[in-house]
Design a protein around this motif. Structure first.
Motif, PDB file in Angstrom:
ATOM      1  N   GLY A   1     -11.793  -3.534   6.735  1.00 33.80           N
ATOM      2  CA  GLY A   1     -10.911  -3.144   5.640  1.00 33.80           C
ATOM      3  C   GLY A   1     -11.278  -1.785   5.068  1.00 33.80           C
ATOM      4  N   ALA A   2     -12.571  -1.545   4.846  1.00 36.31           N
ATOM      5  CA  ALA A   2     -13.014  -0.267   4.289  1.00 36.31           C
ATOM      6  C   ALA A   2     -12.669   0.887   5.217  1.00 36.31           C
ATOM      7  N   ALA A   3     -12.901   0.696   6.524  1.00 36.07           N
ATOM      8  CA  ALA A   3     -12.611   1.759   7.488  1.00 36.07           C
ATOM      9  C   ALA A   3     -11.124   2.071   7.537  1.00 36.07           C
ATOM     10  N   LEU A   4     -10.307   1.045   7.525  1.00 31.75           N
ATOM     11  CA  LEU A   4      -8.868   1.271   7.638  1.00 31.75           C
ATOM     12  C   LEU A   4      -8.283   1.890   6.375  1.00 31.75           C
ATOM     13  N   TYR A   5      -8.795   1.534   5.195  1.00 37.64           N
ATOM     14  CA  TYR A   5      -8.310   2.195   3.988  1.00 37.64           C
ATOM     15  C   TYR A   5      -8.781   3.648   3.919  1.00 37.64           C
ATOM     16  N   THR A   6      -9.953   3.948   4.491  1.00 34.81           N
ATOM     17  CA  THR A   6     -10.386   5.347   4.597  1.00 34.81           C
ATOM     18  C   THR A   6      -9.428   6.116   5.490  1.00 34.81           C
ATOM     19  N   TRP A   7      -9.079   5.535   6.622  1.00 34.88           N
ATOM     20  CA  TRP A   7      -8.119   6.175   7.532  1.00 34.88           C
ATOM     21  C   TRP A   7      -6.771   6.380   6.850  1.00 34.88           C
ATOM     22  N   ALA A   8      -6.308   5.374   6.097  1.00 38.27           N
ATOM     23  CA  ALA A   8      -5.006   5.476   5.431  1.00 38.27           C
ATOM     24  C   ALA A   8      -4.996   6.623   4.424  1.00 38.27           C
ATOM     25  N   GLU A   9      -6.098   6.819   3.713  1.00 29.91           N
ATOM     26  CA  GLU A   9      -6.161   7.934   2.762  1.00 29.91           C
ATOM     27  C   GLU A   9      -6.035   9.261   3.493  1.00 29.91           C
ATOM     28  N   ARG A  10      -6.737   9.398   4.597  1.00 31.47           N
ATOM     29  CA  ARG A  10      -6.660  10.643   5.356  1.00 31.47           C
ATOM     30  C   ARG A  10      -5.246  10.892   5.872  1.00 31.47           C
ATOM     31  N   GLU A  11      -4.639   9.857   6.423  1.00 29.74           N
ATOM     32  CA  GLU A  11      -3.285   9.998   6.958  1.00 29.74           C
ATOM     33  C   GLU A  11      -2.285  10.292   5.839  1.00 29.74           C
ATOM     34  N   GLY A  12      -2.465   9.641   4.698  1.00 26.13           N
ATOM     35  CA  GLY A  12      -1.575   9.900   3.572  1.00 26.13           C
ATOM     36  C   GLY A  12      -1.637  11.345   3.133  1.00 26.13           C
ATOM     37  N   CYS A  13      -2.831  11.884   3.088  1.00 26.11           N
ATOM     38  CA  CYS A  13      -2.975  13.291   2.711  1.00 26.11           C
ATOM     39  C   CYS A  13      -2.422  14.223   3.785  1.00 26.11           C
ATOM     40  N   ARG A  14      -2.568  13.860   5.046  1.00 28.93           N
ATOM     41  CA  ARG A  14      -1.972  14.679   6.101  1.00 28.93           C
ATOM     42  C   ARG A  14      -0.464  14.769   5.914  1.00 28.93           C
ATOM     43  N   LEU A  15       0.168  13.619   5.631  1.00 24.84           N
ATOM     44  CA  LEU A  15       1.615  13.599   5.427  1.00 24.84           C
ATOM     45  C   LEU A  15       2.001  14.408   4.190  1.00 24.84           C
ATOM     46  N   ALA A  16       1.188  14.311   3.135  1.00 24.42           N
ATOM     47  CA  ALA A  16       1.474  15.082   1.923  1.00 24.42           C
ATOM     48  C   ALA A  16       1.411  16.577   2.210  1.00 24.42           C
ATOM     49  N   ARG A  17       0.391  17.009   2.928  1.00 24.99           N
ATOM     50  CA  ARG A  17       0.264  18.435   3.238  1.00 24.99           C
ATOM     51  C   ARG A  17       1.430  18.923   4.093  1.00 24.99           C
TER      52      ARG A  17
END
Length: 341
Positions: free
Chosen positions: A107-123
């Motif tokens: 769970g921790a690893a996947l939520y870390t990945w989701a944060e990174r992907e979310g920021c990629r989409l925002a940028r």
């Protein structure tokens, strides 16, 4: 911009993470179904929706990460959906057979990945911040623990409601006529297609109706229509508009077919909005009666919907008065994150 690398995520020894592939569809459905059943007693995830989100028309706005155990078995799945400017939907499922300590690591690893992907989409949208919007069943203590550890806050509860539909409700005269001056109509024409004017009217009504609702994010007309067409249950003849006294449309409802598995299909009300000026005129009631009658005429056995437990319009009271009952509750958990380059 391509999805970010996954190889630096921290997982239990011998476990690995990778992008999802077409070969994973059955495993992803299995993981999501088992997760749902453990959290609330039944599954809300269909095989068709998994395929649509991973490989179908809805795949373009989503990225996925899959976790496998040392035997190569898929045990975890996360997705991020570029839902609107400044808002990313985060989904996560972990097989309940995974032990607590290992599941916490997944769970921790996947939520870390989701944060990174979310920021990629925002940028990619030129934004320096975004909202991560994650969902959970109200009784899912394990996911609550992961969300809290990842910095999310529980911000809203939603009632999932449903109403049984009987064949007689599809017959003419089953419901009273709308109030005087209220006209309900489907958006499709004789050729089965909607006009651009009607589609824009639906979009305009919903944008206007939801500006005072929780977590409203503006969505362009093109994004709105494209996203609706990507839904598994999409059909133009499930869309309705309401006009009052020959004025511009003041109410809109978008329905979808919801698969019934071994039983009959149902209809899901994805959106129901009434402009502020028209509230109290029976517009929402007329729309609900229309979708119930339509579902009955199609041989369906239920109409379901979601409502904000703290709705500013008191929509849950209207639904209850029309026979809708609470079936279970879900929650929204949010985290706002900076996304500097």
């Amino acid at each position: 911009m391509r999805p970010l690398p996954l190889d630096d995520l921290v997982l239990p020894g011998g476990w690995s993470v990778r992008p999802a592939t077409l070969a994973d569809l059955d495993d992803l459905h299995r993981v999501a179904t088992r997760h749902d059943v453990a959290a609330c007693g039944f599954s809300t995830t269909s095989r068709a929706s998994v395929e649509a989100h991973v490989a179908g028309e809805g795949a373009a706005a989503r990225t996925h990460a899959v976790v496998t155990d040392p035997t190569g078995r898929v045990v975890g799945w996360a997705s991020v959906h570029d839902r609107a400017a400044g808002r990313v939907i985060v989904g996560l499922s972990v097989d309940p057979e995974v032990g607590e300590r290992q599941a916490d690591g997944v769970g921790a690893a996947l939520y870390t990945w989701a944060e990174r992907e979310g920021c990629r989409l925002a940028r990619e949208r030129g934004l320096s911040r975004t909202q991560l919007d994650a969902g959970a069943f109200a009784g899912d203590a394990r996911k609550h623990r992961w969300l809290a550890a990842a910095g999310y806050d529980h911000v809203r509860t939603w009632w999932q409601m449903a109403r049984t539909v009987v064949p007689a409700e599809g017959e003419p005269g089953a419901f009273p006529d709308p109030q005087q001056g209220v006209v309900v109509r489907q958006v499709v024409g004789d050729d089965g297609e909607p006009s651009q004017g009607d589609l824009r009217a639906v979009h305009d009504v919903l944008e206007t109706a939801f500006t005072d609702h929780f977590n409203y994010h503006e969505e362009s007309f093109d994004e709105f229509v494209e996203r609706q067409q990507q839904e598994v249950g999409h059909a133009w003849d499930h869309w309705w508009l309401v006009e009052v006294e020959d004025a511009e449309p003041v109410g809109a409802l978008i329905g979808e077919r919801s698969a019934g598995g071994a039983g009959p299909d149902g209809t899901y009300v994805a959106y129901l909005g009434v402009t502020q000026a028209a509230r109290g005129r029976g517009v929402a009631t007329a729309l609900l009666r229309a979708v119930i009658a339509d579902a009955a005429s199609r041989g369906r056995d239920r109409v379901s919907l979601e409502v904000d437990a703290d709705s500013p319009t008191g929509a849950d009271r209207l639904y209850a008065a029309m026979g809708f009952e609470r079936r279970y509750a879900t929650e929204s958990w949010h985290r706002d994150v900076p996304c500097e380059a």
